[in-house]
Write a protein that holds these residues in place. Sequence first.
Motif, mmCIF file in Angstrom:
data_model
loop_
_atom_site.group_PDB
_atom_site.id
_atom_site.type_symbol
_atom_site.label_atom_id
_atom_site.label_comp_id
_atom_site.label_asym_id
_atom_site.label_seq_id
_atom_site.Cartn_x
_atom_site.Cartn_y
_atom_site.Cartn_z
ATOM 1 N N SER A 1 -73.354 43.673 36.721
ATOM 2 C CA SER A 1 -74.761 44.072 36.668
ATOM 3 C C SER A 1 -75.265 44.277 35.243
ATOM 4 O O SER A 1 -76.389 44.736 35.046
ATOM 5 C CB SER A 1 -74.966 45.362 37.472
ATOM 6 N N HIS A 2 -74.433 43.948 34.240
ATOM 7 C CA HIS A 2 -74.876 44.089 32.857
ATOM 8 C C HIS A 2 -76.011 43.113 32.562
ATOM 9 O O HIS A 2 -76.142 42.071 33.201
ATOM 10 C CB HIS A 2 -73.708 43.845 31.895
ATOM 11 N N HIS A 3 -76.803 43.455 31.554
ATOM 12 C CA HIS A 3 -77.985 42.660 31.227
ATOM 13 C C HIS A 3 -77.570 41.241 30.840
ATOM 14 O O HIS A 3 -76.593 41.052 30.108
ATOM 15 C CB HIS A 3 -78.729 43.311 30.061
ATOM 16 N N PRO A 4 -78.292 40.223 31.314
ATOM 17 C CA PRO A 4 -77.980 38.847 30.901
ATOM 18 C C PRO A 4 -78.109 38.681 29.386
ATOM 19 O O PRO A 4 -78.981 39.271 28.750
ATOM 20 C CB PRO A 4 -79.037 38.011 31.636
ATOM 21 N N LEU A 5 -77.233 37.866 28.824
ATOM 22 C CA LEU A 5 -77.232 37.595 27.389
ATOM 23 C C LEU A 5 -77.176 36.091 27.169
ATOM 24 O O LEU A 5 -76.320 35.407 27.735
ATOM 25 C CB LEU A 5 -76.024 38.255 26.718
ATOM 26 N N VAL A 6 -78.085 35.585 26.341
ATOM 27 C CA VAL A 6 -78.069 34.181 25.930
ATOM 28 C C VAL A 6 -77.729 34.129 24.449
ATOM 29 O O VAL A 6 -78.371 34.793 23.628
ATOM 30 C CB VAL A 6 -79.430 33.501 26.187
ATOM 31 N N ILE A 7 -76.706 33.345 24.111
ATOM 32 C CA ILE A 7 -76.317 33.140 22.715
ATOM 33 C C ILE A 7 -76.618 31.684 22.381
ATOM 34 O O ILE A 7 -76.176 30.777 23.092
ATOM 35 C CB ILE A 7 -74.823 33.425 22.501
ATOM 36 N N ARG A 8 -77.368 31.469 21.321
ATOM 37 C CA ARG A 8 -77.744 30.098 20.986
ATOM 38 C C ARG A 8 -77.880 29.952 19.478
ATOM 39 O O ARG A 8 -78.016 30.942 18.753
ATOM 40 C CB ARG A 8 -79.053 29.727 21.672
ATOM 41 N N GLY A 9 -77.828 28.704 19.026
ATOM 42 C CA GLY A 9 -77.968 28.449 17.601
ATOM 43 C C GLY A 9 -77.558 27.034 17.267
ATOM 44 O O GLY A 9 -77.522 26.150 18.128
ATOM 45 N N THR A 10 -77.226 26.825 16.000
ATOM 46 C CA THR A 10 -76.853 25.508 15.500
ATOM 47 C C THR A 10 -75.584 25.625 14.666
ATOM 48 O O THR A 10 -75.404 26.606 13.942
ATOM 49 C CB THR A 10 -77.984 24.919 14.627
ATOM 50 N N VAL A 11 -74.728 24.632 14.780
ATOM 51 C CA VAL A 11 -73.543 24.543 13.928
ATOM 52 C C VAL A 11 -73.807 23.462 12.888
ATOM 53 O O VAL A 11 -74.154 22.325 13.239
ATOM 54 C CB VAL A 11 -72.276 24.189 14.735
ATOM 55 N N ARG A 12 -73.661 23.818 11.614
ATOM 56 C CA ARG A 12 -73.846 22.858 10.530
ATOM 57 C C ARG A 12 -72.618 22.846 9.631
ATOM 58 O O ARG A 12 -71.845 23.805 9.596
ATOM 59 C CB ARG A 12 -75.092 23.195 9.706
ATOM 60 N N THR A 13 -72.472 21.749 8.903
ATOM 61 C CA THR A 13 -71.396 21.652 7.925
ATOM 62 C C THR A 13 -71.870 22.253 6.611
ATOM 63 O O THR A 13 -73.050 22.569 6.443
ATOM 64 C CB THR A 13 -70.981 20.190 7.719
ATOM 65 N N ASP A 14 -70.957 22.397 5.664
ATOM 66 C CA ASP A 14 -71.312 23.055 4.405
ATOM 67 C C ASP A 14 -72.238 22.222 3.526
ATOM 68 O O ASP A 14 -72.707 22.709 2.493
ATOM 69 C CB ASP A 14 -70.060 23.464 3.631
#
Length: 251
Positions: A96-109
């Motif tokens: 029942s914990h609050h929904p969590l969305v993790i998002r983003g971008t992976v880039r090289t150096d």
Amino acid sequence: MNERVKQVASALVDAIQKTLTEQRVTEEEWRAGIDYMMKLAEAKEMAVLLDTFFSHTIVDLKAQATRGSRPAIQGPYFLEGAPVVAGALKTYEDDSHHPLVIRGTVRTDDGAPAAGAVIDVWHSTPDGKYSGVHDQIPTDLYRGKVVADAQGKYAVRTTMPAPYQIPTKGPTGVLLEMMGSHTWRPAHVHFKVRKDGFVPLTTQYYFEGGDWVDSDCCKGVAPELVMPVKTEGGAQVMAIDFVIERPREHA
């Protein structure tokens, strides 16, 4: 003979001997220390103790030289072989914990999108346990692999983790309390980002304003790892962009 092992081990032995002398440790105290190490081995908490007291030092040294995102301690509960997930980690049906969305971008150096990068994501259950490690919790819960798309973008849905304690009755927790420290870790999510030809990035992120963020018993929190959380469509959203680096060439 291994010169590097000799160098590090000799320095460690010298430091321990210096401490024993300066603190005038008695034979009774020394025997108590040996008994403690035996209990640590019996409880299988060696990795927990090392992560609690020392791993952050190694990570801080690595962070000083990295061209990528800020690394963090891995913790003792990473498991290889987590399933690839399409959009969401598997959780308890009654979570029942609050929904969590993790998002983003992976880039090289060099700023290019890291298409196909594989991101291991794992975090604790609502009661502070880890799947595949504690209480025979199925391994596929609260952990999985997410694959970045052609633009390096990724997203995964789960539920908010909670703060938890280092086992208070185990040797590590007992030592922390004897030292006057608490045994709490702030809520966090672990990540391991990998792509062929790049240095794996192991890190973890925390929630701005969360309990124990300012006093993690493992000293694993750095300012760059504390993220604001927004609410969108009834879910908490954490936006994390990763940068992975190529191996350095050694002369």
